[in-house]
Design an enzyme around this catalytic site. Structure first.
Site, PDB file in Angstrom:
ATOM      1  N   GLU A 144       4.982  -1.812   3.958  1.00 13.25           N
ATOM      2  CA  GLU A 144       5.057  -2.406   2.618  1.00 13.25           C
ATOM      3  C   GLU A 144       4.824  -1.333   1.544  1.00 13.25           C
ATOM      4  O   GLU A 144       4.195  -0.304   1.819  1.00 13.25           O
ATOM      5  CB  GLU A 144       3.969  -3.492   2.520  1.00 13.25           C
ATOM      6  CG  GLU A 144       3.949  -4.227   1.194  1.00 13.25           C
ATOM      7  CD  GLU A 144       3.114  -5.516   1.242  1.00 13.25           C
ATOM      8  OE1 GLU A 144       2.417  -5.752   2.246  1.00 13.25           O
ATOM      9  OE2 GLU A 144       3.186  -6.289   0.266  1.00 13.25           O
ATOM     10  N   ASN A 177       8.306 -14.299   1.477  1.00 11.91           N
ATOM     11  CA  ASN A 177       7.128 -14.002   2.289  1.00 11.91           C
ATOM     12  C   ASN A 177       5.961 -14.858   1.788  1.00 11.91           C
ATOM     13  O   ASN A 177       5.748 -14.978   0.583  1.00 11.91           O
ATOM     14  CB  ASN A 177       6.763 -12.512   2.129  1.00 11.91           C
ATOM     15  CG  ASN A 177       5.387 -12.190   2.704  1.00 11.91           C
ATOM     16  OD1 ASN A 177       5.222 -12.127   3.913  1.00 11.91           O
ATOM     17  ND2 ASN A 177       4.398 -12.013   1.835  1.00 11.91           N
ATOM     18  N   GLU A 178       5.237 -15.423   2.721  1.00 18.89           N
ATOM     19  CA  GLU A 178       4.056 -16.235   2.385  1.00 18.89           C
ATOM     20  C   GLU A 178       4.341 -17.102   1.153  1.00 18.89           C
ATOM     21  O   GLU A 178       3.631 -17.056   0.139  1.00 18.89           O
ATOM     22  CB  GLU A 178       2.813 -15.348   2.199  1.00 18.89           C
ATOM     23  CG  GLU A 178       2.461 -14.635   3.497  1.00 18.89           C
ATOM     24  CD  GLU A 178       1.077 -13.994   3.558  1.00 18.89           C
ATOM     25  OE1 GLU A 178       0.418 -13.860   2.518  1.00 18.89           O
ATOM     26  OE2 GLU A 178       0.661 -13.626   4.681  1.00 18.89           O
ATOM     27  N   TYR A 217      -4.080 -12.755  11.010  1.00 12.16           N
ATOM     28  CA  TYR A 217      -4.844 -11.499  11.073  1.00 12.16           C
ATOM     29  C   TYR A 217      -6.147 -11.734  11.824  1.00 12.16           C
ATOM     30  O   TYR A 217      -6.745 -12.812  11.734  1.00 12.16           O
ATOM     31  CB  TYR A 217      -5.160 -11.004   9.657  1.00 12.16           C
ATOM     32  CG  TYR A 217      -3.956 -10.384   8.968  1.00 12.16           C
ATOM     33  CD1 TYR A 217      -3.632  -9.055   9.190  1.00 12.16           C
ATOM     34  CD2 TYR A 217      -3.146 -11.133   8.124  1.00 12.16           C
ATOM     35  CE1 TYR A 217      -2.529  -8.476   8.572  1.00 12.16           C
ATOM     36  CE2 TYR A 217      -2.036 -10.555   7.498  1.00 12.16           C
ATOM     37  CZ  TYR A 217      -1.739  -9.227   7.728  1.00 12.16           C
ATOM     38  OH  TYR A 217      -0.647  -8.651   7.125  1.00 12.16           O
ATOM     39  N   GLU A 239       3.434 -10.780  10.815  1.00  9.80           N
ATOM     40  CA  GLU A 239       2.252 -10.013  10.361  1.00  9.80           C
ATOM     41  C   GLU A 239       1.099 -10.332  11.298  1.00  9.80           C
ATOM     42  O   GLU A 239       0.725 -11.500  11.449  1.00  9.80           O
ATOM     43  CB  GLU A 239       1.878 -10.352   8.916  1.00  9.80           C
ATOM     44  CG  GLU A 239       2.836  -9.755   7.903  1.00  9.80           C
ATOM     45  CD  GLU A 239       2.413  -9.966   6.455  1.00  9.80           C
ATOM     46  OE1 GLU A 239       1.195 -10.024   6.171  1.00  9.80           O
ATOM     47  OE2 GLU A 239       3.324 -10.072   5.607  1.00  9.80           O
ATOM     48  N   GLN A 261      -0.216  -2.584   9.306  1.00 12.18           N
ATOM     49  CA  GLN A 261       1.067  -2.014   8.925  1.00 12.18           C
ATOM     50  C   GLN A 261       1.175  -0.628   9.551  1.00 12.18           C
ATOM     51  O   GLN A 261       0.161  -0.081   9.999  1.00 12.18           O
ATOM     52  CB  GLN A 261       1.189  -1.949   7.425  1.00 12.18           C
ATOM     53  CG  GLN A 261       1.085  -3.326   6.756  1.00 12.18           C
ATOM     54  CD  GLN A 261       1.496  -3.287   5.283  1.00 12.18           C
ATOM     55  OE1 GLN A 261       1.939  -2.306   4.727  1.00 12.18           O
ATOM     56  NE2 GLN A 261       1.319  -4.437   4.635  1.00 12.18           N
TER      57      GLN A 261
HETATM   58  O1  AHR Z   1      -0.292  -6.993   4.948  1.00 13.76           O
HETATM   59  C1  AHR Z   1      -0.940  -7.183   3.734  1.00 13.76           C
HETATM   60  C2  AHR Z   1      -0.599  -8.527   3.099  1.00 13.76           C
HETATM   61  O2  AHR Z   1      -1.076  -9.556   3.901  1.00 13.76           O
HETATM   62  C3  AHR Z   1       0.871  -8.834   2.951  1.00 13.76           C
HETATM   63  O3  AHR Z   1       1.417  -8.265   1.817  1.00 13.76           O
HETATM   64  C4  AHR Z   1       0.871 -10.321   2.856  1.00 13.76           C
HETATM   65  O4  AHR Z   1       2.063 -10.892   3.331  1.00 13.76           O
HETATM   66  C5  AHR Z   1      -0.327 -10.730   3.682  1.00 13.76           C
HETATM   67  O5  AHR Z   1      -1.131 -11.645   3.016  1.00 13.76           O
END
Ligand code: AHR
Length: 519
Positions: free
Chosen positions: A52, A199-200, A268, A323, A372
């Site tokens: 990103e 995204n999101e 995450y 992600e 990332q």
């Molecule tokens: O990876 C960091 C951020 O986490 C991304 O930009 C977003 O899609 C997610 O909330």
């Protein structure tokens, strides 16, 4: 010999010692490989990455500019390209993330000096000069031998803008956008197949309700042309966060499946948004919580898939975990908006465990992207000016790369527990595959921070002769590579196993990742 009371006492004491020893030795875990000719292929795209415009992922990470003293090709660091080529990275997602829904691609083409600037409102409020744009990204993917995965802007962008982007990258004939591409120096289209529709969308992508997003999705993809890509575009709907099952349900119900190739999921391994823990100064309790969040991926995938299967019993729409990774406090003294964190054995455990979960769900999970690639969150590479280091996560991905496009060998085991303060998690995670050349690979992870766990796998029916192993382990969970000591952690040969009459026996040290493969 006559049993005297003294002899009897000695014998009883001996029995007790043997018994106590047996109790303190963890039992051997039997792992069964279940032959299944119909088992799925582990899609190589499960080993995808995500880059990103965030902190020093693109600028100062991948991209240093053509004028840099750091050796580069068209501004992209040669050492990063070489390291990522070693991983065989199959795809790269770009330009975000949250950034994607603020990005206007036409600002990133044409002569660099003429490009407008842009304020990165999500990540640190920094001004960027748009010097890394569509050509730079797609050429980078060509250098990597990776397929591009572009996240389109549906949050602040327009339908026409995304339709134009597709025409710019994919159309061969004469058209306003393909002519513009040619004018900017690129004759042949890149044939970009993977497209994210925002995204999101439930958050930074527009704070939409799922019903509204489903309609937006239908509208945007209607104008994206399939031409120039074999089999058409692979369109991915912005998916749920964690356990938001309603999001998946509404999308599956309201989007016609002919318009939808993948539904995303973001998860995450984060302990608590308000108390994430230091990346290196964490306790075993923090580690345990991170592992709990990592194991949760298994449950999330099962539950989202159960909903998807309800609407799509033939399994035509894939789940795409675009992600995933560990998320901690930023390194002291760094910009909080840059998400720069160190990478320890804890991250190696996240990677080993989650990649096993993906492999074992290969039937329905077809793509995933680590967040990332460089200098952000659970990065595989960290840079400091001209210096570069490979993280423990890199090494796990390297050890696992042979699973890409191999046929899954389903496994069954009852894992012993990793126990801490009365809480339990499965200590062991395993996945196995056989590649096109017949090579068998088994990846084993012991997340237990204290105990070695013995395992036994009967591989008798696979006809294997010799096995070789590699291990990533270290003395402390907090161990990590630094620019001063970049090779403190790296895989070593693993010999602590036997392979006799088709039975593999090994002792898996605490917090270790082991991969064994046949010749
Ligand atoms: O990876 C960091 C951020 O986490 C991304 O930009 C977003 O899609 C997610 O909330």
């Amino acid at each position: 010999m006559k049993p005297t009371p003294l002899r009897l006492l000695a014998w009883l004491t001996l029995c007790l010692i043997v018994h106590v020893q047996a109790l303190s030795q963890p039992a051997v875990t039997a792992i069964h490989v279940i032959p299944d000719a119909g088992a799925p292929v582990i899609n190589k795209h499960l080993y995808g990455h995500f880059a990103e415009h965030l902190g020093h992922c693109i600028y100062g990470g991948f991209y240093v500019g053509e004028g840099s003293v750091i050796p580069n090709t068209e501004g992209v660091r040669n050492d990063i390209i070489a390291a990522l080529r070693e991983l065989n990275i199959p795809n790269l997602r770009w330009p975000g993330g949250c950034f994607a829904d603020t990005y206007h691609w036409k600002d990133g083409i044409g002569p660099k000096a003429d490009r407008p600037t842009l304020v990165n409102t999500w990540w640190g409020g920094v001004t960027e000069d748009n010097s890394f744009g569509t050509h730079d990204f797609l050429n980078l993917c060509e250098q990597l031998g990776a397929e591009p995965y572009i996240s389109g802007n549906v949050g602040s962008g327009e339908v026409q803008e995304l339709a134009d982007w597709v025409q710019y990258t994919n159309f061969e004939g004469t058209s306003p956008m393909s002519d513009l591409r040619r004018a900017n120096g690129r004759e042949a289209p890149w044939a970009v197949k993977f497209w994210g529709i925002g995204n999101e969308a439930w958050g930074c992508g527009g704070n939409m309700r799922p019903e509204y997003y489903a309609d937006i999705y239908r509208k945007y993809v209607t104008f994206m042309s399939n031409s120039g890509v074999e089999g058409g575009l692979y369109k991915i709907a912005s998916g749920a966060s964690d356990a938001d099952y309603n999001w998946t349900e509404v999308l599956m119900k309201n989007i016609p499946h002919r318009m939808l190739q993948g539904v995303a999921l973001h998860h995450y391994s984060i302990i608590d948004w308000n108390a994430k823990s230091s990346a290196t100064g964490f306790s075993e309790a923090d580690y345990f919580k991170t592992m709990k969040q990592s194991w949760l991926m298994d449950e999330l995938i099962d539950k989202h898939l159960a909903i998807m299967d309800k609407y799509d019993p033939q399994g035509k729409v894939d789940l795409v975990v675009d992600e995933w990774g560990g998320w901690y406090d930023v390194e002291p003294g760094t910009n909080p908006g840059f998400l720069f964190q160190q990478n320890t054995m804890r991250d190696a455990m996240i990677a080993g465990l989650i990649l096993n979960i993906f492999n074992n769900h290969a039937k329905r999970v077809k793509m995933a992207n680590l967040a990332q690639t460089v200098n952000v969150l659970q990065a595989v590479i960290l840079t400091d000016q001209e210096r570069l280091l490979l993280t423990p996560t890199y090494h796990v991905m390297h050890m696992y790369r042979g699973h890409q496009d191999a046929q899954l060998l389903p496994v069954a085991l009852t894992s012993p527990d990793y126990e801490l303060d009365g809480q339990r998690l499965p200590a062991l995670s395993v996945s196995a595959s056989r590649d096109a050349s017949g090579k068998v690979r088994i990846s084993l992870v012991n997340i237990d921070a204290r105990k070695t766990h013995p395992v036994e796998i009967d591989l008798g029916n696979l006809g294997l002769k010799v096995l070789q192993g590699r291990i990533l382990s270290s003395a402390r969970l907090q161990d990590h590579n630094t620019f001063e000591q970049p090779e403190k952690l790296k895989p070593a040969t693993f010999n602590a196993f036997t392979f006799r009459q088709g039975v593999f026996r090994a002792e898996l040290p605490p917090f270790s990742v082991v991969v064994v493969e046949s010749d």
